[in-house]
Design an enzyme around this catalytic site. Structure first.
Site, short mmCIF file in Angstrom:
data_model
loop_
_atom_site.label_atom_id
_atom_site.label_comp_id
_atom_site.label_asym_id
_atom_site.label_seq_id
_atom_site.Cartn_x
_atom_site.Cartn_y
_atom_site.Cartn_z
N ASN A 10 0.80 -1.23 0.00
CA ASN A 10 0.00 0.00 0.00
C ASN A 10 0.83 1.28 0.00
OD1 ASN A 10 -2.53 -1.41 0.03
ND2 ASN A 10 -2.06 -1.92 2.16
N ARG A 17 -3.33 7.97 -0.38
CA ARG A 17 -3.90 7.18 0.71
C ARG A 17 -3.81 7.91 2.03
NH1 ARG A 17 -0.65 2.47 3.67
NH2 ARG A 17 -2.24 1.84 5.14
N TYR A 22 -0.34 9.94 6.14
CA TYR A 22 0.85 9.72 5.33
C TYR A 22 1.30 10.92 4.49
CZ TYR A 22 -0.14 4.92 6.60
OH TYR A 22 -0.38 3.77 7.30
N ALA A 74 2.16 -3.11 6.56
CA ALA A 74 1.42 -4.00 7.47
C ALA A 74 2.14 -5.32 7.70
CB ALA A 74 0.02 -4.24 6.93
N GLU A 95 14.64 -0.39 9.94
CA GLU A 95 13.18 -0.40 9.83
C GLU A 95 12.68 1.04 9.91
OE1 GLU A 95 9.24 -1.99 12.26
OE2 GLU A 95 11.23 -2.48 13.02
N HIS A 97 9.15 3.71 9.50
CA HIS A 97 7.70 3.92 9.36
C HIS A 97 7.44 5.41 9.28
CE1 HIS A 97 6.75 -0.25 9.94
NE2 HIS A 97 7.63 -0.26 10.91
N ARG A 104 -1.01 4.49 17.12
CA ARG A 104 -2.10 4.01 16.26
C ARG A 104 -2.78 2.78 16.89
NH1 ARG A 104 -0.33 3.87 10.26
NH2 ARG A 104 -2.58 3.81 10.03
#
Length: 138
Positions: A10, A17, A22, A74, A95, A97, A104
């Site tokens: 996504n 989106r 985002y 996800a 990592e 995000h 969240r």
């Protein structure tokens, strides 16, 4: 330095989106900013919505690149297979995000990726990718 940025499911919809979460910028547009900000770094970008393709890409570059910056989307919260792929390579993985996953839904607070990553950066919008690159140049 050669770095591959991998985005998972996504994230091809960035800019469209949930812009309140985002933002309004596509990753392709932001990638051009990253290349301008880090001309000394050979940056490449890969995106897939398919778990196995992400694993194949990690395997492909996981012994030859200087780093992987991974936003597994996800799959962060569900994929033991991606965590195993990271464990099996020698290239360090950061990592990343865009949102602060800890602010969240509860299921987003757990990451299978974090324990096998070199580091984790989250919650700074697209600048999270910039921070990941900067951290690798220390």
């Amino acid at each position: 330095m050669k770095i591959l940025i991998i985005n998972g499911p996504n994230l091809n919809l960035l800019g469209k989106r949930e812009p309140d979460v985002y933002g309004h910028t596509s990753f392709e547009d932001y990638f051009e900013v990253l290349k301008t900000n880090y001309p000394e770094v050979e940056l490449e970008y890969y995106q897939s919505n398919i778990e196995g393709e992400l694993i194949n890409k990690i395997h492909e570059v996981g012994f030859s690149y200087d780093a992987i910056i991974l936003n597994a989307g996800a799959y962060t919260h569900t994929s033991i297979a991606i965590a195993d792929a990271i464990s099996g390579i020698t290239t360090p993985v950061i990592e990343v995000h865009i949102s602060n996953t800890h602010k969240r839904e509860d299921f987003r607070k757990h990451s299978y990726i974090s324990p096998v990553s070199h580091g984790v950066i989250l919650g700074f919008g697209l600048k999270s990718y910039d921070l990941a690159i900067a951290s690798l140049q220390l």
